[in-house]
Design an enzyme around this catalytic site. Structure first.
Site, PDB file in Angstrom:
ATOM      1  N   LEU A 240      71.004  10.905-128.343  1.00 45.77           N
ATOM      2  CA  LEU A 240      71.442  10.172-129.532  1.00 45.77           C
ATOM      3  C   LEU A 240      71.879   8.755-129.163  1.00 45.77           C
ATOM      4  CD1 LEU A 240      72.305   9.922-132.506  1.00 45.77           C
ATOM      5  CD2 LEU A 240      74.518  10.856-131.812  1.00 45.77           C
ATOM      6  N   HIS A 241      72.620   8.640-128.085  1.00 44.07           N
ATOM      7  CA  HIS A 241      73.097   7.324-127.652  1.00 44.07           C
ATOM      8  C   HIS A 241      71.926   6.398-127.339  1.00 44.07           C
ATOM      9  CE1 HIS A 241      74.897   4.369-124.837  1.00 44.07           C
ATOM     10  NE2 HIS A 241      75.848   4.394-125.745  1.00 44.07           N
TER      11      HIS A 241
END
Length: 132
Positions: free
Chosen positions: A28-29
């Site tokens: 996600l990052h």
């Protein structure tokens, strides 16, 4: 932020949930950094204070268009067998808020003095006067 998406971890006999959550959050990052959008919020609705864990659910908050754009980017490739995506759902009325922040405790004065001596090339007497 009007909507949210839950990404739930499915049970896996080979990998513990915390390892899968770490991998999911790292993906996600990278997806958010690559996209360059800062209008997505993250929460962990099933965290447990008793056992320090984030739980098995990652919740993404944002507007419908932002969430759709993020999910279209296919940032969670390689984890499709381990997750269940639920939503987007409308955010219900507020029941309250929780603020989470990191607290860094000060180190011992002796350690701070040693660090001061190394960084400023001083003796122990000067460090003791600077850091009582």
């Amino acid at each position: 932020m009007e909507r949210y998406i839950d990404i739930r971890l499915l049970p896996d006999p080979e990998f513990p949930a915390n390892l899968l959550m770490n991998a999911l959050f790292a993906k996600l990052h990278r997806g958010l950094v690559g996209w360059g959008n800062n209008r997505i919020g993250v929460s962990f609705p099933r965290h447990d204070d008793g056992i320090p864990t984030l739980g098995k659910c990652l919740r993404l908050h944002g507007d419908q268009q932002d969430l759709d754009n993020l999910m279209a980017r296919n940032w969670f490739c390689g984890m499709r067998d381990n997750i269940l995506v639920v939503g987007p759902e409308t955010i219900p009325t507020s029941k309250g808020y929780r603020c989470v922040y990191r607290v860094q405790a000060k180190s011992s004065p002796e350690r701070l003095r040693r660090r001061y001596m190394q960084r400023h090339h001083t003796d122990a007497q000067t460090a003791r006067q600077t850091i009582p």
